[in-house]
Enzyme design. Structure first.
Site, PDB file in Angstrom:
ATOM      1  N   ASP A  77     -22.235  31.407  22.833  1.00  0.00           N
ATOM      2  CA  ASP A  77     -22.224  30.152  23.922  1.00  0.00           C
ATOM      3  C   ASP A  77     -20.678  29.807  23.748  1.00  0.00           C
ATOM      4  O   ASP A  77     -20.328  29.045  23.072  1.00  0.00           O
ATOM      5  CB  ASP A  77     -22.852  28.959  23.745  1.00  0.00           C
ATOM      6  CG  ASP A  77     -24.386  29.302  23.973  1.00  0.00           C
ATOM      7  OD1 ASP A  77     -24.668  29.335  25.367  1.00  0.00           O
ATOM      8  OD2 ASP A  77     -25.291  29.344  23.023  1.00  0.00           O
ATOM      9  N   ARG A  85     -17.206  28.045  20.389  1.00  0.00           N
ATOM     10  CA  ARG A  85     -17.814  28.470  19.196  1.00  0.00           C
ATOM     11  C   ARG A  85     -16.839  29.354  18.805  1.00  0.00           C
ATOM     12  O   ARG A  85     -16.641  29.348  17.323  1.00  0.00           O
ATOM     13  CB  ARG A  85     -19.019  29.419  19.399  1.00  0.00           C
ATOM     14  CG  ARG A  85     -20.125  28.895  20.235  1.00  0.00           C
ATOM     15  CD  ARG A  85     -20.629  27.637  19.559  1.00  0.00           C
ATOM     16  NE  ARG A  85     -22.046  27.234  20.236  1.00  0.00           N
ATOM     17  CZ  ARG A  85     -22.294  26.242  20.832  1.00  0.00           C
ATOM     18  NH1 ARG A  85     -20.919  25.279  20.906  1.00  0.00           N
ATOM     19  NH2 ARG A  85     -23.191  25.696  21.721  1.00  0.00           N
ATOM     20  N   ARG A 148     -19.323  20.475  31.872  1.00  0.00           N
ATOM     21  CA  ARG A 148     -19.609  22.020  31.824  1.00  0.00           C
ATOM     22  C   ARG A 148     -19.810  22.642  32.973  1.00  0.00           C
ATOM     23  O   ARG A 148     -20.004  23.705  33.304  1.00  0.00           O
ATOM     24  CB  ARG A 148     -20.910  22.316  30.818  1.00  0.00           C
ATOM     25  CG  ARG A 148     -20.808  21.697  29.388  1.00  0.00           C
ATOM     26  CD  ARG A 148     -22.398  21.875  28.860  1.00  0.00           C
ATOM     27  NE  ARG A 148     -22.781  23.145  28.326  1.00  0.00           N
ATOM     28  CZ  ARG A 148     -24.032  23.403  28.302  1.00  0.00           C
ATOM     29  NH1 ARG A 148     -24.816  22.408  27.939  1.00  0.00           N
ATOM     30  NH2 ARG A 148     -24.360  24.652  28.004  1.00  0.00           N
ATOM     31  N   HIS A 191     -33.126  20.146  25.599  1.00  0.00           N
ATOM     32  CA  HIS A 191     -33.085  20.336  24.048  1.00  0.00           C
ATOM     33  C   HIS A 191     -34.425  19.530  23.644  1.00  0.00           C
ATOM     34  O   HIS A 191     -35.132  19.850  22.523  1.00  0.00           O
ATOM     35  CB  HIS A 191     -31.931  20.269  23.395  1.00  0.00           C
ATOM     36  CG  HIS A 191     -30.965  21.017  23.603  1.00  0.00           C
ATOM     37  ND1 HIS A 191     -30.063  20.759  24.412  1.00  0.00           N
ATOM     38  CD2 HIS A 191     -30.647  22.118  22.876  1.00  0.00           C
ATOM     39  CE1 HIS A 191     -29.031  21.971  24.618  1.00  0.00           C
ATOM     40  NE2 HIS A 191     -29.549  22.667  23.568  1.00  0.00           N
ATOM     41  N   ASP A 263     -32.938  30.723  27.761  1.00  0.00           N
ATOM     42  CA  ASP A 263     -32.266  29.573  27.005  1.00  0.00           C
ATOM     43  C   ASP A 263     -33.051  29.514  25.799  1.00  0.00           C
ATOM     44  O   ASP A 263     -34.251  30.209  25.382  1.00  0.00           O
ATOM     45  CB  ASP A 263     -32.178  28.292  27.598  1.00  0.00           C
ATOM     46  CG  ASP A 263     -30.989  27.365  27.116  1.00  0.00           C
ATOM     47  OD1 ASP A 263     -30.544  27.843  26.043  1.00  0.00           O
ATOM     48  OD2 ASP A 263     -30.810  26.570  27.559  1.00  0.00           O
TER      49      ASP A 263
END
Length: 485
Positions: A77, A85, A148, A191, A263
């Site tokens: 990601d 990252r 984002r 999540h 995902d």
């Protein structure tokens, strides 16, 4: 073609293994990963929080190690901006995120940014980027998308979806438009739960699906599903596990023929009630080709998932032809990757975009003495992680403050100096709003810098919105404020 009745356990395992993207801890691949790659594992997903990316040099060594064992998809990601990252998790990204790019609204600049991001990934052996996010962020209180997203206008998001896909793939890295059918209209984090997207097909066509169509037309090699409940389409089932969403909407209605990846299946929105092995079976049956398992899903999860897939094929729940179809698509992607060369890194584009994104209301002050910088507390989210942010690199005596109860302490420290208060998504944090209001009451000359979405606008004389908290965004603001040359 092998039928379900004649498929051997080894054949089923080979096909199933070719859909899995597990993870591991550390900067070197453990023996089980190398063994699985030799047996046909699709690849791996790398995370900063599991210690996979301590430095670009170590990451290059890691990917080279894995390629001696197989031909893996090495996925990550790397969105730039807040979700980074590749080194940026420690220092902040040199590239602003999508909200800043949407504020600038220069698709060619977006293309440059993503081409440079792709070039950096290719240099260290990463060939599959889980980006861009092409969600249309229409919910101000969205806890997981926010900066984002390129913005709230579907056509603007579509322009930049196409540009970011094109730029990434010019660098020889597969782009992955996410989170289908669109995570921008939710106020929940997948999540932690299954977010509701209260939109019928007509609204989806006018809003969420516009940028996905643009990404597909631009040739995106992959699309990532979101764990989203669209009641009129998925009937309570998360889209990742829904045949109506993946096969009906994405494959048939949008005509998408590339790879579909889930995902992370460890997320509550996908597997919370059923577990990862069962979620994997349902996602494959729905039409997914690759399964991202999650940051802590390793050898045990791989074994359990292979067993679950074998059982599903044996009992007729999952046709072996569906697995063969996935293998054919991922094979085409590998062939595409083998035919591309990397591009040149262009970090100057990152700072250019960050500078152009800053919006200033009021007059920029001229400080007689170095101002006091106050950085407020801001809870992140799981996707972003503990990425550094703020102006403290240019203000050694910056102070942290959580709420209005710290007003007197801040004012005392700022006596005889200018005052800057740095926010991040203040519309989502009551403590930030209370502190800022109190400081402005006592010091109307306080300069406010918002490093998230500029939804809440205090009545300050001078207000800066950076549209992101990456290192590039921070430097752009520091330059305007006279903190950095």
């Amino acid at each position: 073609m092998t039928t379900d009745d004649t498929a051997t356990t080894a054949e089923i395992a080979r096909l199933a293994r070719g859909t899995l993207l597990p993870s591991f801890h550390g900067a070197t691949a453990p023996r089980w990963v190398l063994d699985e790659l030799e047996s046909g594992l699709a690849g791996v997903t790398l995370f900063a929080l599991t210690g996979n990316v301590p430095s670009p040099e170590s990451l290059a060594a890691l990917t080279a190690q894995m390629r001696k064992a197989g031909d893996p998809f090495v996925t990550i990601d790397e969105e730039g901006g807040d979700v980074t990252r590749l080194g940026g998790h420690a220092t902040g990204s040199p590239y602003p995120g999508n909200a800043a790019l949407g504020a600038v609204d220069d698709p060619e600049l977006t293309r440059r940014i993503y081409r440079s991001l792709g070039a950096e990934l290719a240099e260290v052996g990463v060939n599959f980027n889980f980006a861009p996010s092409v969600d249309v962020n229409t919910a101000d209180d969205n806890p997981v998308i926010g900066t984002r997203s390129f913005g709230s206008d579907p056509e603007l998001v579509a322009r930049h979806a196409a540009a970011s896909v094109t730029g990434t793939q010019e660098a020889g890295v597969a782009a992955c438009a996410k989170h289908f059918p669109g995570h921008g209209a939710t106020v929940d984090d997948s999540h932690l739960s299954i977010p509701l997207v209260d939109a019928d097909l007509d609204l989806l066509e006018r809003r969420e699906l516009v940028p996905f169509r643009a990404a597909i037309e631009a040739g995106t090699r992959a699309v990532m599903t979101g764990h989203l409940n669209l009641p009129t389409i998925t009937r309570g089932v998360p889209a990742t596990l829904s045949h109506a969403a993946i096969t009906g909407l994405l494959r048939e209605r949008l005509g998408y023929r590339g790879v579909i990846v889930t995902d992370a299946l460890d997320m509550e929105g996908a597997s919370g009630a059923i577990g990862i092995p069962e979620a994997s079976v349902r996602a494959l049956a729905a039409g997914a080709d690759l399964l991202c398992l999650g940051p802590h899903e390793q050898a045990e999860t791989v074994e359990a998932t292979l067993a679950a897939v074998d059982e599903a094929v044996r009992t007729g729940r999952l046709p072996v032809a569906r697995l063969a179809d996935a293998a054919e698509r991922t094979g085409r992607l590998r062939a595409w990757l083998a035919g591309h060369s990397p591009a040149v890194v262009d970090r100057a584009a990152g700072l250019e975009a960050a500078r152009r994104a800053v919006r200033v209301s009021g007059a920029l002050p001229g400080w007689e003495a170095a101002p006091l910088v106050v950085e407020t507390e801001s809870t992140g989210n799981i996707a972003v992680g503990p990425t550094p942010w703020g102006l403290h690199p240019w203000a050694p005596d910056a102070v942290q403050a959580g709420g209005a109860d710290e007003t007197d302490r801040v004012l005392d420290r700022a006596r005889g100096r200018g005052l800057i208060v740095v926010l991040r998504d203040a519309h989502r944090h009551a403590g930030q709003r209370a502190l800022t209001t109190a400081l402005l009451t006592a010091r109307p000359d306080t300069v406010v810098v918002e490093m998230g979405l500029p939804v809440w606008r205090p009545g300050s004389a001078t207000y800066l919105a950076t549209y992101g908290a990456a290192a590039a965004n921070a430097q752009a603001a520091a330059e305007l404020l006279g903190l950095a040359g």
